[in-house]
Design an enzyme around this catalytic site. Sequence first.
Site, PDB file in Angstrom:
ATOM      1  CE1 TYR A  69      36.579  41.742  33.701  1.00 12.39           C
ATOM      2  CE2 TYR A  69      38.038  43.284  34.825  1.00 12.39           C
ATOM      3  CZ  TYR A  69      36.811  42.990  34.266  1.00 12.39           C
ATOM      4  OH  TYR A  69      35.806  43.931  34.277  1.00 12.39           O
ATOM      5  CG  HIS A  74      45.846  52.794  42.241  1.00 12.08           C
ATOM      6  ND1 HIS A  74      45.826  52.422  40.926  1.00 12.08           N
ATOM      7  CD2 HIS A  74      47.122  52.617  42.653  1.00 12.08           C
ATOM      8  CE1 HIS A  74      47.033  52.033  40.553  1.00 12.08           C
ATOM      9  NE2 HIS A  74      47.837  52.147  41.583  1.00 12.08           N
ATOM     10  CD  GLU A 124      48.459  46.060  45.579  1.00 11.67           C
ATOM     11  OE1 GLU A 124      48.292  45.826  44.370  1.00 11.67           O
ATOM     12  OE2 GLU A 124      47.874  46.984  46.173  1.00 11.67           O
ATOM     13  CG  HIS A 125      52.520  47.916  46.092  1.00 14.01           C
ATOM     14  ND1 HIS A 125      51.175  48.248  46.031  1.00 14.01           N
ATOM     15  CD2 HIS A 125      52.857  47.449  44.858  1.00 14.01           C
ATOM     16  CE1 HIS A 125      50.721  48.002  44.813  1.00 14.01           C
ATOM     17  NE2 HIS A 125      51.715  47.519  44.090  1.00 14.01           N
ATOM     18  CD  GLN A 149      28.972  42.107  32.008  1.00 11.03           C
ATOM     19  OE1 GLN A 149      28.836  42.140  33.216  1.00 11.03           O
ATOM     20  NE2 GLN A 149      29.054  43.213  31.266  1.00 11.03           N
ATOM     21  CG  ASN A 205      34.290  46.543  39.445  1.00 12.73           C
ATOM     22  OD1 ASN A 205      34.059  45.346  39.604  1.00 12.73           O
ATOM     23  ND2 ASN A 205      33.607  47.278  38.585  1.00 12.73           N
ATOM     24  CG  HIS A 213      41.376   2.908  50.594  1.00 14.02           C
ATOM     25  ND1 HIS A 213      40.067   3.146  50.279  1.00 14.02           N
ATOM     26  CD2 HIS A 213      42.067   4.049  50.300  1.00 14.02           C
ATOM     27  CE1 HIS A 213      39.954   4.383  49.821  1.00 14.02           C
ATOM     28  NE2 HIS A 213      41.155   4.952  49.816  1.00 14.02           N
ATOM     29  CB  SER A 258      45.993  49.853  45.154  1.00 17.52           C
ATOM     30  OG  SER A 258      47.367  49.675  44.971  1.00 17.52           O
ATOM     31  CD  GLU A 261      42.739   6.625  57.477  1.00 15.38           C
ATOM     32  OE1 GLU A 261      42.253   6.601  56.321  1.00 15.38           O
ATOM     33  OE2 GLU A 261      43.597   7.444  57.831  1.00 15.38           O
ATOM     34  CG  ASP A 317      52.230  50.185  40.032  1.00 14.53           C
ATOM     35  OD1 ASP A 317      52.065  49.085  40.576  1.00 14.53           O
ATOM     36  OD2 ASP A 317      51.695  51.241  40.440  1.00 14.53           O
ATOM     37  CD  GLN A 340      49.916  51.794  45.616  1.00 15.25           C
ATOM     38  OE1 GLN A 340      48.938  51.050  45.672  1.00 15.25           O
ATOM     39  NE2 GLN A 340      50.722  51.820  44.574  1.00 15.25           N
TER      40      GLN A 340
END
Length: 422
Positions: free
Chosen positions: A119, A253, A318-319, A182, A205, A411, A228, A406, A352, A250
């Site tokens: 994506y 963003h 993240e960074h 979708q 998003n 088994h 971010s 068990e 990046d 950052q």
Amino acid sequence: MIKLKEPAITKDQRDKSIQQKVAEIIDKVKREGDKALREYNILFDGCDRENYIVTKEEIDKAFQEVSSDIINDLRFAAHNIEEFARRQKETIKSLEEKEIMPGVFLGHRTIPVRSCACYVPGGRYPLPSSALMSIIPAKVAGVKRVITCSPPAKDTKTINPFTLVAMSIAGADEIYVMGGVQAIAAFTYGTKTITPVEKIVGPGNQYVTEAKRQVSGEVGIDFLAGPSEVVVIADKTANPVNIAADLLAQSEHDPQARGILLCTDEAIGKAVIKQVEDFLFDLSTADIARQAWINNGQVTVFDTLEEAIDTANEIAPEHLELQVQSPDEVVPKLTNYGSLFIGEKAAEVFGDYVSGTNHILPTMRAARYTGGVWVGTFIKIATNQRLTDEGVKAIAPVASRLAHLEGLYAHKLAADVRLKNM
């Protein structure tokens, strides 16, 4: 500890109503397929294409619309990303069967997933770098069918030409003009015209993130990404100008993005705050960056570097940038981050776009338990075993007794009959 700047907003910013809205869209696409897909593509993106797969003619047209300089830049970045992915793949090896005890042979195979969807967000600006970061590692991993998608550019019926060129350079097998919930639903459950995939990766998003959360299990996902974020650890030797620029990189963003400075020198902290304000004066993205900085920016001064390190590990950003005098002494103490940038020359912006490491990284403290997208994201480690009579004699009695313990008597039977039939 001195807090020179604290976030103005500390509450959970996720809209609880999103969950229901996303569920409704997923359910409709699952039930109605292409009909629902077309309805939502018109509703959300104003795109009434009958066929959402991009044609060769559209790709050729995109290459004509993009300058040769940009194409060369994208290929330069793609080369570095591919080269690093190939080196990573060299570390992921099949384990040939080894005899761990007489007659018991164990091993594993590395198997790429058969198909994946990458994506690529749309938004106000094109994000061709995200296409490179997701498609290239999948291709290097050996995924046979790598498809990708992005919403149409504003007032058009096709993907932004910069993003489309990047998708082509990266080697996507199928490209779709669609985005949002979708698209996630279509790639998970399939429609008459879209074959579903086995894994979905890539940022999006909050609606896309929630969609990935809801389809996880039906399809594999990389992780759930949020706004971010960057954390900078700095001491008195750091450059305030570099730090301020990286915090704003950052912040621009998203209004929810976070720029955080953890430092051991009050003068550096104050200098960074002033430099941020100076940069914001004529930054073209200041409307978003200023909002993010006011709402989420943070500057804290610690008595010791150890305290800053502990806080960074707790934030699990993240960074993570390390701008201190002796970074190599600090690196082993850092355990929770998506990607690490060592020294003032290693700007986060390089990761990046072009250095070769991946920029699709865990946010919202997910770095405590996972890394970012990499070639291994698309590879499964599948174990195997092989036994001889000697191995059965050694382990079947133990397996039989544990199965009895068990209460799993079939088994136990499966172990016993192998002993009996030898």
